[in-house]
Design a protein around this motif. Structure first.
Motif, PDB file in Angstrom:
ATOM      1  N   PHE A  65      -6.698   6.043  -7.022  1.00  0.00           N
ATOM      2  CA  PHE A  65      -5.921   7.237  -7.370  1.00  0.00           C
ATOM      3  C   PHE A  65      -4.966   6.893  -8.498  1.00  0.00           C
ATOM      4  CE2 PHE A  65      -6.913   7.398  -2.887  1.00  0.00           C
ATOM      5  CZ  PHE A  65      -7.312   8.704  -2.671  1.00  0.00           C
ATOM      6  N   TYR A  74      -5.679   1.558  -5.232  1.00  0.00           N
ATOM      7  CA  TYR A  74      -7.015   1.515  -4.612  1.00  0.00           C
ATOM      8  C   TYR A  74      -6.843   1.192  -3.137  1.00  0.00           C
ATOM      9  CZ  TYR A  74      -8.443   1.691  -9.413  1.00  0.00           C
ATOM     10  OH  TYR A  74      -8.600   2.113 -10.708  1.00  0.00           O
ATOM     11  N   PRO A  76      -6.916  -0.575  -0.020  1.00  0.00           N
ATOM     12  CA  PRO A  76      -7.276  -1.974   0.214  1.00  0.00           C
ATOM     13  C   PRO A  76      -8.320  -2.163   1.322  1.00  0.00           C
ATOM     14  CG  PRO A  76      -4.888  -1.714   0.100  1.00  0.00           C
ATOM     15  CD  PRO A  76      -5.480  -0.333   0.192  1.00  0.00           C
ATOM     16  N   LEU A  86      -7.224  -7.956   5.714  1.00  0.00           N
ATOM     17  CA  LEU A  86      -5.989  -8.082   6.499  1.00  0.00           C
ATOM     18  C   LEU A  86      -6.014  -9.295   7.432  1.00  0.00           C
ATOM     19  CD1 LEU A  86      -5.390  -4.313   7.495  1.00  0.00           C
ATOM     20  CD2 LEU A  86      -4.491  -5.564   5.519  1.00  0.00           C
ATOM     21  N   ALA A  97       3.173  -1.369   8.455  1.00  0.00           N
ATOM     22  CA  ALA A  97       2.647  -0.753   7.232  1.00  0.00           C
ATOM     23  C   ALA A  97       2.245   0.699   7.516  1.00  0.00           C
ATOM     24  CB  ALA A  97       1.446  -1.553   6.714  1.00  0.00           C
ATOM     25  N   LEU A 109       4.543   0.962   0.242  1.00  0.00           N
ATOM     26  CA  LEU A 109       3.248   1.501  -0.189  1.00  0.00           C
ATOM     27  C   LEU A 109       3.413   2.843  -0.891  1.00  0.00           C
ATOM     28  CD1 LEU A 109       1.272   0.655   3.059  1.00  0.00           C
ATOM     29  CD2 LEU A 109       1.023  -0.484   0.832  1.00  0.00           C
ATOM     30  N   PHE A 118       2.054   9.240   9.281  1.00  0.00           N
ATOM     31  CA  PHE A 118       1.704   8.393  10.424  1.00  0.00           C
ATOM     32  C   PHE A 118       2.957   7.865  11.137  1.00  0.00           C
ATOM     33  CE2 PHE A 118      -2.239   6.930   7.785  1.00  0.00           C
ATOM     34  CZ  PHE A 118      -2.852   8.149   7.988  1.00  0.00           C
TER      35      PHE A 118
HETATM   36  C1  HEC Z   1      -5.528   9.491   1.060  1.00  0.00           C
HETATM   37  C2  HEC Z   1      -5.996   8.109   1.074  1.00  0.00           C
HETATM   38  C3  HEC Z   1      -5.636   7.203   2.234  1.00  0.00           C
HETATM   39  C4  HEC Z   1      -5.757   7.456   3.582  1.00  0.00           C
HETATM   40  C5  HEC Z   1      -6.249   8.731   4.283  1.00  0.00           C
HETATM   41  C6  HEC Z   1      -5.331   6.233   4.265  1.00  0.00           C
HETATM   42  N1  HEC Z   1      -4.953   5.290   3.342  1.00  0.00           N
HETATM   43 FE1  HEC Z   1      -4.250   3.427   3.744  1.00  0.00          FE
HETATM   44  N2  HEC Z   1      -3.866   3.134   1.779  1.00  0.00           N
HETATM   45  C7  HEC Z   1      -4.308   3.961   0.743  1.00  0.00           C
HETATM   46  C8  HEC Z   1      -3.963   3.367  -0.537  1.00  0.00           C
HETATM   47  C9  HEC Z   1      -4.310   3.930  -1.913  1.00  0.00           C
HETATM   48  C10 HEC Z   1      -3.265   2.173  -0.240  1.00  0.00           C
HETATM   49  C11 HEC Z   1      -2.639   1.196  -1.247  1.00  0.00           C
HETATM   50  C12 HEC Z   1      -1.231   1.682  -1.566  1.00  0.00           C
HETATM   51  C13 HEC Z   1      -0.405   0.680  -2.357  1.00  0.00           C
HETATM   52  O1  HEC Z   1      -0.880  -0.427  -2.650  1.00  0.00           O
HETATM   53  O2  HEC Z   1       0.762   0.998  -2.645  1.00  0.00           O
HETATM   54  C14 HEC Z   1      -3.241   2.049   1.224  1.00  0.00           C
HETATM   55  C15 HEC Z   1      -2.676   0.986   1.919  1.00  0.00           C
HETATM   56  C16 HEC Z   1      -2.865   0.735   3.272  1.00  0.00           C
HETATM   57  C17 HEC Z   1      -2.465  -0.460   3.973  1.00  0.00           C
HETATM   58  C18 HEC Z   1      -1.773  -1.668   3.352  1.00  0.00           C
HETATM   59  C19 HEC Z   1      -2.845  -2.707   3.044  1.00  0.00           C
HETATM   60  C20 HEC Z   1      -2.495  -3.690   1.969  1.00  0.00           C
HETATM   61  O3  HEC Z   1      -3.301  -4.646   1.773  1.00  0.00           O
HETATM   62  O4  HEC Z   1      -1.457  -3.536   1.278  1.00  0.00           O
HETATM   63  C21 HEC Z   1      -2.877  -0.347   5.277  1.00  0.00           C
HETATM   64  C22 HEC Z   1      -2.691  -1.350   6.401  1.00  0.00           C
HETATM   65  C23 HEC Z   1      -3.530   0.948   5.388  1.00  0.00           C
HETATM   66  N3  HEC Z   1      -3.506   1.575   4.148  1.00  0.00           N
HETATM   67  C24 HEC Z   1      -4.107   1.428   6.551  1.00  0.00           C
HETATM   68  C25 HEC Z   1      -4.584   2.730   6.678  1.00  0.00           C
HETATM   69  C26 HEC Z   1      -5.064   3.285   7.934  1.00  0.00           C
HETATM   70  C27 HEC Z   1      -5.209   2.503   9.231  1.00  0.00           C
HETATM   71  C28 HEC Z   1      -5.358   4.597   7.690  1.00  0.00           C
HETATM   72  C29 HEC Z   1      -5.788   5.652   8.681  1.00  0.00           C
HETATM   73  C30 HEC Z   1      -4.982   5.748   9.890  1.00  0.00           C
HETATM   74  C31 HEC Z   1      -5.122   4.842   6.273  1.00  0.00           C
HETATM   75  N4  HEC Z   1      -4.666   3.697   5.705  1.00  0.00           N
HETATM   76  C32 HEC Z   1      -5.333   6.061   5.639  1.00  0.00           C
HETATM   77  C33 HEC Z   1      -4.930   5.169   0.888  1.00  0.00           C
HETATM   78  C34 HEC Z   1      -5.138   5.828   2.096  1.00  0.00           C
END
Ligand code: HEC
Length: 169
Positions: A65, A74, A76, A86, A97, A109, A118
């Motif tokens: 995005f 992106y 992860p 992870l 997180a 994040l 959440f």
């Molecule tokens: C609309 C898209 C979207 C959805 C839906 C979403 N995520 Fe994410 N998530 C992301 C993005 C993009 C990042 C990276 C953000 C950043 O680096 O600042 C992220 C980061 C994370 C991270 C941190 C990982 C790291 O290596 O930094 C975790 C853990 C995570 N998401 C878990 C989840 C879980 C579990 C769910 C569902 C309950 C979920 N996400 C739903 C887009 C999403």
């Protein structure tokens, strides 16, 4: 004596069965939540394409995005791969997180990861999600790290585009 030993063994076996039954229920709950909370949409290879790679679900996005003023993000790799996923995170770190948007290194994040939505997950549900993520097969896939808005995009991304082709920055 022999009878006591047999009884003890039977009790231990019952305890083991009981523990694994509870774990199974927790993992099922985690899988259910991850599915309905759309984690797979943003965190799976081939996401937003015609055929997401569900064999490696949650193995990290291929399409990210662009967020105006913030940059490129992106989803992860959420599998327990030691280097690209992870694997080194504890379940408590995953829960932080998810609910507070804070990674173990302290970085907050980007809001495209819907952690504010959440924030009110119960302990039980948040830890069920973390346990489920930890139970996935580790998949080696390095997703590009976040990039500032002036960087060249490291991979395909979604952005808000005006009809004349201008990208909202
Ligand atoms: C609309 C898209 C979207 C959805 C839906 C979403 N995520 Fe994410 N998530 C992301 C993005 C993009 C990042 C990276 C953000 C950043 O680096 O600042 C992220 C980061 C994370 C991270 C941190 C990982 C790291 O290596 O930094 C975790 C853990 C995570 N998401 C878990 C989840 C879980 C579990 C769910 C569902 C309950 C979920 N996400 C739903 C887009 C999403």
């Amino acid at each position: 004596m022999k009878r006591i030993l047999i009884a003890a063994t039977a009790l231990a076996a019952m305890a083991a069965t009981h523990a694994s039954a509870a774990d199974e229920a927790t993992l099922k709950r985690g899988e259910y939540l991850v599915t309905i909370m759309s984690c797979t949409d943003c965190h799976t290879p081939g996401n937003f394409g015609p055929s997401p790679d569900m064999e490696h679900k949650l193995g990290g996005a291929s399409v990210g995005f662009f967020l105006p003023g913030l940059g490129y993000f992106y989803g992860p790799n959420l599998t327990p791969h030691e280097e690209t996923g992870l694997g080194k995170w504890s379940e408590a770190e995953i829960v932080t997180a998810l609910r507070e948007g804070v990674r173990p290194d302290g970085r907050v994040l980007a809001p495209i990861m819907p952690w504010t939505a959440f924030a009110s997950l119960t302990d039980e549900d948040a830890f069920a999600i973390a346990a489920y993520l930890k139970s996935l097969p580790a998949y080696e896939h390095a997703v590009p790290g976040p990039q500032g808005p002036d960087a060249a995009p490291p991979a395909p991304y979604q952005a808000v585009v005006l009809p004349d082709g201008t990208i909202i920055r």
